[in-house]
Write an enzyme that holds these catalytic residues in place. Sequence first.
Site, PDB file in Angstrom:
ATOM      1  N   HIS A  48     115.900-107.996  71.180  1.00 52.32           N
ATOM      2  CA  HIS A  48     114.889-107.352  70.335  1.00 52.32           C
ATOM      3  C   HIS A  48     113.742-106.810  71.174  1.00 52.32           C
ATOM      4  CE1 HIS A  48     116.845-108.834  66.726  1.00 52.32           C
ATOM      5  NE2 HIS A  48     116.809-110.044  67.213  1.00 52.32           N
ATOM      6  N   HIS A  49     114.078-106.184  72.302  1.00 54.38           N
ATOM      7  CA  HIS A  49     113.044-105.580  73.136  1.00 54.38           C
ATOM      8  C   HIS A  49     113.667-104.547  74.083  1.00 54.38           C
ATOM      9  CE1 HIS A  49     114.492-108.678  75.976  1.00 54.38           C
ATOM     10  NE2 HIS A  49     114.153-107.791  76.910  1.00 54.38           N
ATOM     11  N   ALA A  50     112.793-103.784  74.693  1.00 54.26           N
ATOM     12  CA  ALA A  50     113.164-102.878  75.778  1.00 54.26           C
ATOM     13  C   ALA A  50     112.166-103.137  76.901  1.00 54.26           C
ATOM     14  CB  ALA A  50     113.084-101.422  75.323  1.00 54.26           C
TER      15      ALA A  50
END
Length: 135
Positions: A51-53
Amino acid sequence: MAETPYLISFEQAGTAAEGILTSTQFARELPFAIQRVFWIQGTPPERVRGHHANKTTREVLIALNGTIKVTAETSSGIKEFVLSSAAEGLYIPAMCWTELTFTEGTIALCLASTDYDEQDYLRDYDMFKKLIGKL
């Protein structure tokens, strides 16, 4: 144009009788110098991680044991990958939103191009979409 995720195959040496050695020494296709190595274990199968970049960090993700289902999104679109062999890694470029689902007993190894820096993480999906021009 943004980079897209892709699979990297690692060469292996050894036999089933003596064991198999897999090394980044043989991984000529690694697209960066490794700065940090970390691993993830004990993740419950129903828990989705990621749930991230990352703004600048690039990674190669490897399933040492078990299976990892990866959804990877860049400005080029969404791709899905299944990692279930220590002989293969997934290159995750900067500005790639990931969601990871692990099977029971999975151990994931991650090779990263930078040291950990919380400021490098994008954890807001709408902001990520805005930055890649998709919102």
